[in-house]
Design a protein around this motif. Structure first.
Motif, PDB file in Angstrom:
ATOM      1  N   VAL A  66       0.837  -1.200   0.000  1.00 30.27           N
ATOM      2  CA  VAL A  66       0.000   0.000   0.000  1.00 30.27           C
ATOM      3  C   VAL A  66       0.870   1.249   0.000  1.00 30.27           C
ATOM      4  O   VAL A  66       0.584   2.224  -0.715  1.00 30.27           O
ATOM      5  CB  VAL A  66      -0.955  -0.007   1.208  1.00 30.27           C
ATOM      6  N   THR A 177      -9.814  -1.358  -2.420  1.00 34.53           N
ATOM      7  CA  THR A 177      -8.596  -1.470  -1.605  1.00 34.53           C
ATOM      8  C   THR A 177      -8.438  -2.886  -1.079  1.00 34.53           C
ATOM      9  O   THR A 177      -7.341  -3.461  -1.091  1.00 34.53           O
ATOM     10  CB  THR A 177      -8.635  -0.470  -0.443  1.00 34.53           C
ATOM     11  N   LEU A 200      -8.488   1.163  -8.368  1.00 30.35           N
ATOM     12  CA  LEU A 200      -8.383   2.062  -7.223  1.00 30.35           C
ATOM     13  C   LEU A 200      -7.732   3.373  -7.653  1.00 30.35           C
ATOM     14  O   LEU A 200      -8.172   4.468  -7.247  1.00 30.35           O
ATOM     15  CB  LEU A 200      -7.569   1.394  -6.118  1.00 30.35           C
TER      16      LEU A 200
END
Length: 375
Positions: A66, A177, A200
């Motif tokens: 991430v 996500t 995303l």
């Protein structure tokens, strides 16, 4: 990293989604039978098991993958890192999305009749007639501008969301996500995570370009949005302001949904000049030479002479000068159905990469058209 998952009945999730959207089995031409109507009422009366749409907080910001994604958003698109970090604190892990994207158990045979009965049924047909009647002018304008028949557009919107009745209640930021970084174990896991990361990315760009709150965007468990269930990346590429109000709204504007579906199909190979059916019923010879033409990708790439030589015989003559593909619709333990698909049929498969899906669109659109004529 360990974290607790919501208390949900994971194995019931897919059944719940199907029960909510699919309703009652029925053959196309038996839509008006009393037996089907009675069954439809019984299914509608049942309450589907609950689905956890909200999920639970997981600190995605601590995940290395991430962090790299956020770095890329800053370097590629000029986002402020502090804003992205703050946004990430609002994201929730949605286990329901993970369960719903898991592939079907191996060994379970495909069944076209069972699949299609979820879509070619009275609820969708009647809703399709009402939708077509209400938006006939917009559908006619889309057909004129893009060359996509109203029947096909109506079929897609009916299969996807029953004309806006079920556009999804998941927060798109949450499910994208979750699937971008916690996709379930599968042979194509890396490719699927890369896809959802790109979606995303598209969601964040879309929200910035429209000045909207990305967390206000609701959709399916896979992040698809609005009446036509466009993924965020396709909103940027193909969604159009077809109602002329100065903005694109796939969730609340049937006009924008109609025009956007047509624009998507044109962008994926729809040929205005193609006349005749989208598919032709076919028989295959015992020689089995035709097997070389099965599972050769979602593309029309064979001449009619090629198929004929291999033992594929259609019930009506195929037009010259076009390419075709052999479509096999497996029926579990029953005989497989065979069809010959045109380029426009294969354009529909780009909406959802499945013969079953494309044939359901064709059959639902046809059923709605027939029902309108009978009124």
């Amino acid at each position: 990293m360990k974290f607790s998952k919501p208390r949900i009945l994971a194995l019931s999730l897919l059944a719940a989604a199907v029960a909510a959207a699919a309703l009652v089995p029925a053959e196309l031409l038996a839509a008006q039978s009393k037996k089907v109507k009675k069954a439809a009422k019984a299914v509608v009366a049942k309450k589907a098991p609950g689905i956890d749409y909200t999920g639970e907080f997981v600190n995605f910001g601590q995940w290395k993958e991430v962090q790299q994604f956020l770095d890329d958003m800053v370097s590629k698109h000029g986002f402020e890192r502090k804003e992205l970090d703050a946004m990430l604190q609002q994201v929730r892990y949605v286990d329901a999305a993970v369960q719903l994207v898991k592939p079907a158990p191996p060994g379970k045979p495909k069944n076209w009749h069972a699949y299609s009965s979820r879509f070619i049924e009275p609820i969708r047909i009647n809703a399709g007639v009402a939708f077509w009647n209400q938006h006939r002018d917009t559908l006619a304008r889309a057909e004129s501008q893009y060359g996509v028949p109203a029947e096909v557009i109506v079929g897609i919107l009916g299969v996807e969301t029953i004309y806006g009745r079920d556009t999804g209640r998941f927060r798109v930021m949450d499910v994208l996500t979750t699937l971008a970084f916690a996709y379930p174990l599968a042979p194509n896991r890396e490719a699927r995570m890369a896809f959802f990361r790109s979606e995303l990315e598209a969601t964040l760009l879309y929200a910035r370009s429209t000045g909207s709150d990305p967390f206000a965007l609701l959709g399916s468990y896979a992040g698809a949005v609005g009446l036509p269930q466009f993924m965020p990346g396709n909103i940027a590429k193909y969604a159009v302001d077809f109602d002329g109000d100065g903005k694109v709204d796939l969730r609340n504007s049937p006009g924008d949904a109609i025009g956007s579906v047509a624009a998507f199909l044109v962008g994926h190979g729809w040929q205005r000049e193609q006349a005749g059916p989208l598919v032709y019923t076919a028989r295959v010879s015992p020689s089995r030479a035709w097997e070389a033409y099965v599972n050769q990708g979602l593309e029309a790439k064979y001449r009619r002479e090629d198929l004929s030589t291999a033992g594929v015989v259609t019930t009506s003559s195929l037009p010259e000068g076009m390419l075709y593909g052999l479509v096999d619709l497996q029926n579990g333990s029953d005989p497989t159905e065979y069809w010959v698909g045109t380029p426009n049929f294969y354009a529909i498969t780009q909406y959802n990469r499945s013969y079953f899906y494309a044939m359901s669109v064709v059959e639902l659109g046809r059923a709605v058209s027939l029902s309108r004529k009978e009124l």
